[in-house]
Design an enzyme around this catalytic site. Structure first.
Site: not given
Ligand code: UT7
Length: 332
Positions: A117, A258, A288
């Site tokens: 990520c 994020h 996500n």
């Protein structure tokens, strides 16, 4: 500001989300979960799931094409392509190889980047420094993820959190050294690797009947542990970049974190004492999307005209590794 000539700016952005929307309610008809649990624990309301025929490279191509259009550059102008991704269409060759040919990028150095990520932040760090020290003029960084292909849909603690999509940025070398990517900081603590990983399919555990039966080819995560470490390292990496550029949190016009969990973002905002309204959030619609999360958010923030010339933008990521990082941009 710590870095000097030449400057590297983000000259264009683009993003792609598959058309298929899967709501929390849809998931609650397939597994023992509820819209109430998912939205109150994470802030996620729906996510996009790739359709048949869509994969890391095809989604990345869509985002990359839009970013080139936004930057006003042609495929022949791009000389460097980096694709942060958890998993390409196949183990090799790279997604960058597949994207290179489909976007007709004829003269590029191209490779994938594995930082989960945090991949887009790592990508900006690597690419901007390659551009500063090398001959590259325009680069494409494309975060693209088809996480639905590695989610265990029998595991409600992970499958409800993630989604598919791609986000891209064109980076261009400019004479002005006072704008663009000003600084970035990245880190990794591999001792925490098992907290978020996919054990099967690599060289340690090639696919066998047993590994398939054990569901080892799916993402595994200790969510609460990752949550705690994420908050700590997002805070630390943001503070490190702010401090070495003599900035205070209130000097930042927009934070782009994020997009993993709204509670992580709200905790971070509270710790660094910044109103949460200064943090861009779109995880309610995408979940996500790993390396695609920050570039999709950046593109949407620009479309909503939340970023103006002269603004300080701080992007903050964390992910499997465990990796983390922050990038400071002064928008041109
Ligand atoms: O990009 C990096 C990716 N990493 C992350 O995003 C991870 C960050 N961590 C998180 O976002 C949170 O830790 C989670 C959202 C994963 C979990 O939230 P939590 O508040 O830490 O919940 P928990 O794991 O402690 O689970 C609480 C309860 C458990 O039930 P019991 O044991 O208390 O009865 C779980 O079984 O919630 C249950 N649960 C669910 N219930 C309904 C877990 N998943 C679900 C679900 N629906 N989908």
């Amino acid at each position: 500001m710590t870095r000097s000539a030449p400057g590297v700016i983000i000259s264009g952005t683009g993003s792609y989300a598959p058309p298929r929307i899967v709501s929390n309610h849809d998931l609650s008809t397939q597994m023992n979960t509820s819209d109430e649990w998912i939205s109150s624990r994470t802030g996620i309301r729906e996510r996009r799931i790739a359709g048949d025929g869509e994969a890391t490279a095809s989604m990345g191509c869509e985002a990359g094409r839009l970013a080139m259009q936004d930057a006003g550059v042609k495929p022949s102008d791009i000389d460097l392509l980096v694709v942060p991704t958890l998993i390409s269409d196949m183990l090799f060759p790279s997604a960058a190889s597949l994207i290179q040919t489909r976007l007709n990028l004829r003269n590029v150095t191209s490779f994938d980047l594995s930082a989960a990520c945090s991949g887009f932040i790592y990508g900006l760090e690597v690419v901007s420094n390659m551009m500063r020290s090398g001959n590259y003029k325009h680069a494409l960084v494309i975060g693209s993820e088809k996480l639905s292909s590695i989610l265990d849909w029998d595991d409600r603690s992970t499958s409800v959190l993630f989604g598919d999509g791609a986000g891209a940025a064109v980076l261009s070398k400019v004479d002005d050294t006072g704008c663009g990517i000003i600084d970035s900081y990245t880190g990794n603590d591999g001792s925490k690797a098992k907290l978020l990983c996919m054990p099967g399919g690599g060289t340690a555990m090639p696919a066998t009947k047993e590994s398939l039966e054990n569901r080892d080819h799916f993402l595994k995560m200790n969510g609460p542990e990752v949550f705690k470490i994420a908050v700590r390292w997002m805070e630390q990496s943001a503070k490190i970049v702010l401090k070495r550029n003599n900035l205070k949190p209130e000097d930042i016009d927009l934070f782009i974190p994020h997009q993993a969990n709204l509670r992580i973002i709200e905790t971070l905002a509270r710790i660094i004492k910044i109103p949460k309204e200064k943090f861009f959030v779109n995880l309610d619609r995408y979940g996500n999307t790993s390396a695609a999360s920050i570039p999709i958010a950046l593109d949407e923030a620009r479309q909503k005209e939340l970023i103006q010339t002269g603004d300080n933008v701080l992007m903050i990521a964390f992910g499997a590794g465990l990796t983390w990082g922050s990038t400071l941009i002064k928008w041109q």
